[in-house]
Motif scaffolding. Structure first.
Motif, PDB file in Angstrom:
ATOM      1  N   ILE A  55      35.970  36.698  -2.575  1.00 22.44           N
ATOM      2  CA  ILE A  55      36.246  38.057  -2.100  1.00 22.44           C
ATOM      3  C   ILE A  55      37.503  38.589  -2.797  1.00 22.44           C
ATOM      4  CG2 ILE A  55      36.956  39.432  -0.099  1.00 22.44           C
ATOM      5  CD1 ILE A  55      35.208  37.628   1.639  1.00 22.44           C
ATOM      6  N   VAL A  56      37.434  39.857  -3.209  1.00 21.80           N
ATOM      7  CA  VAL A  56      38.589  40.524  -3.820  1.00 21.80           C
ATOM      8  C   VAL A  56      38.900  41.777  -3.002  1.00 21.80           C
ATOM      9  CG1 VAL A  56      39.621  41.437  -5.931  1.00 21.80           C
ATOM     10  CG2 VAL A  56      37.751  39.767  -6.084  1.00 21.80           C
ATOM     11  N   PRO A  57      39.901  41.731  -2.127  1.00 21.36           N
ATOM     12  CA  PRO A  57      40.279  42.935  -1.364  1.00 21.36           C
ATOM     13  C   PRO A  57      40.846  44.008  -2.291  1.00 21.36           C
ATOM     14  CG  PRO A  57      41.177  40.933  -0.367  1.00 21.36           C
ATOM     15  CD  PRO A  57      40.696  40.566  -1.737  1.00 21.36           C
ATOM     16  N   LYS A  58      40.866  45.228  -1.814  1.00 20.58           N
ATOM     17  CA  LYS A  58      41.447  46.326  -2.597  1.00 20.58           C
ATOM     18  C   LYS A  58      42.915  46.022  -2.900  1.00 20.58           C
ATOM     19  CE  LYS A  58      40.197  50.614  -1.992  1.00 20.58           C
ATOM     20  NZ  LYS A  58      40.005  51.994  -1.446  1.00 20.58           N
ATOM     21  N   GLY A  59      43.308  46.236  -4.153  1.00 21.42           N
ATOM     22  CA  GLY A  59      44.681  45.998  -4.568  1.00 21.42           C
ATOM     23  C   GLY A  59      44.923  44.628  -5.168  1.00 21.42           C
ATOM     24  N   TYR A  60      43.913  43.732  -5.094  1.00 25.23           N
ATOM     25  CA  TYR A  60      44.057  42.387  -5.626  1.00 25.23           C
ATOM     26  C   TYR A  60      43.518  42.317  -7.055  1.00 25.23           C
ATOM     27  CZ  TYR A  60      45.255  40.442  -1.010  1.00 25.23           C
ATOM     28  OH  TYR A  60      45.863  40.134   0.177  1.00 25.23           O
ATOM     29  N   PHE A  61      44.009  41.349  -7.814  1.00 22.26           N
ATOM     30  CA  PHE A  61      43.580  41.140  -9.194  1.00 22.26           C
ATOM     31  C   PHE A  61      42.488  40.074  -9.272  1.00 22.26           C
ATOM     32  CE2 PHE A  61      47.323  43.462 -10.276  1.00 22.26           C
ATOM     33  CZ  PHE A  61      47.198  43.871 -11.607  1.00 22.26           C
ATOM     34  N   ALA A  62      41.679  40.163 -10.342  1.00 23.10           N
ATOM     35  CA  ALA A  62      40.709  39.117 -10.634  1.00 23.10           C
ATOM     36  C   ALA A  62      40.502  39.043 -12.142  1.00 23.10           C
ATOM     37  CB  ALA A  62      39.381  39.396  -9.934  1.00 23.10           C
TER      38      ALA A  62
END
Length: 373
Positions: A55-62
């Protein structure tokens, strides 16, 4: 601005939450040009077990550890939550570090050089998150970061607009071709319209640091011949090989592998040789104008035929035998010349835009070096 560099790891933290309950969360990928985007791999993920996706929440990097070396990294600004392949690394960012500031840092020449220098992997370069945490970065106060981001965003937007202007002009040429020749019923094959249809040298010559340019498929990427290359050959080698490929002004080249389907006209009396993955056509100038042939190959129907004739799975290839079969409308020479005049007018506009684009890109690159070098 000339403050001491700190470790990036002091400002980012790994995030490893997975979609354990197989919730219906949008699947995203991260590419070097589009950043976070949906459906990059089509419907491949539809049948996969998405409970292990991260999961990648808003504001997180991937980022994909094996693709960050070409700039495939971004922060998620599209939805409240998305999921990405379990291969990706995901991390959060301290409130003392603006996401877009970090984004530009990771896209900078300094960061990319460092990534390529330290990444490991036998098949692909692979940058682990703990390696990224060791990267040195200057982090001014948050207001200064926002000012830097604002400046870079503004220039980047201008670059995108200039690139769009160039694309719009190319689309205009295609639209004009269809308008002028879409209902032309006099058709002929490329084989009928060319004296010679062959490809480049099959035996890689001995290269040297300077001399006569040896060009590749990448030199046709913008539908024109560019001579920027790292490979050169001697006069002797040129004289020996050119007997098979007697390139002249007015000939048309076409990429046949990789970024296939890009035509280019030889418009300079310049010596060069090219690899076998480039076909070249010597038009019968009493039947067809070089600029018209170039336009016909770029036109929607020309590109459709090229796409249909490409063969292969691992490496798609456009064979000479298939190029010969491509059919294009053949209007009167007066109409072809009229189209050529239109292209030349558009080309003048493109030169001005291209020059402005290069100047803007130079400014952007210099600022990136100033802030992150």
């Amino acid at each position: 601005m000339w403050m001491k560099k700190v470790k990036l790891g002091d400002y980012i933290k790994e995030y490893t939450v997975r979609n354990k309950n197989s919730e219906d969360i949008p699947v995203y990928s991260v590419t070097n040009k589009q950043g976070f985007c949906r459906d990059y791999f089509g419907k491949e993920v539809a049948s996969k077990d998405k409970s292990i996706y991260k999961i990648v929440p808003k504001g997180y990097f991937a980022y994909n550890p094996s693709r960050i070396n070409v700039g495939s990294v971004d922060w998620q600004r599209n939805e409240e939550r998305v999921i990405v392949s379990p291969l990706y690394n995901v991390f959060s960012v301290s409130d003392k570090l603006e996401q877009q500031y970090l984004y530009y840092y990771l896209k900078s020449g300094f960061a990319l050089q460092r990534i390529n220098a330290i990444a490991t992997g036998s098949v692909r370069d692979n940058l682990k998150l703990d390696m990224l945490c060791e990267f040195p970065i200057r982090i001014p106060d948050i207001e200064e970061q926002r000012l830097i981001v604002e400046k870079l965003d503004t220039i980047n937007k201008i670059i995108r607009l200039q690139e769009q202007e160039l694309k719009t002009l190319d689309d205009l040429v295609n639209a004009r071709f269809v308008e002028m020749f879409g209902k032309c019923h006099n058709m002929a094959t490329i084989e009928d319209l060319c004296l010679i249809i062959t490809d480049g040298t099959h035996n890689p010559p001995k290269f040297q640091d300077k001399g006569i340019p040896f060009i590749f498929v990448s030199n046709l990427a913008d539908n024109k011949v560019t001579y920027n290359t790292e490979k050169y050959i001697s006069e002797e080698t040129y004289d020996e090989i050119i007997k098979r490929t007697p390139i002249e002004k007015g000939d048309v080249l076409l990429s046949t592998v990789g970024s296939y389907g890009h035509p280019a006209i030889v418009v300079e009396d310049k010596k060069f040789l090219f690899q076998r993955h480039i076909a070249y056509m010597k038009p019968k100038h009493d039947l067809i104008d070089s600029f018209y042939l170039h336009g016909a190959l770029l036109a929607p129907d020309g590109q459709r035929q090229i796409e249909e004739k490409v063969k292969g799975i691992a490496q798609k290839t456009l064979n000479l035998s298939e190029i010969r079969k491509i059919r294009i409308p053949v209007p009167s020479m007066d109409k072809q010349k009229e189209f050529k005049t239109f292209i030349e007018t558009i080309a003048k506009s493109k030169v001005a835009i291209q020059k402005s684009l290069e100047e803007t890109q130079l400014l952007f690159d210099s600022l990136m070096q100033k802030y992150f070098g």
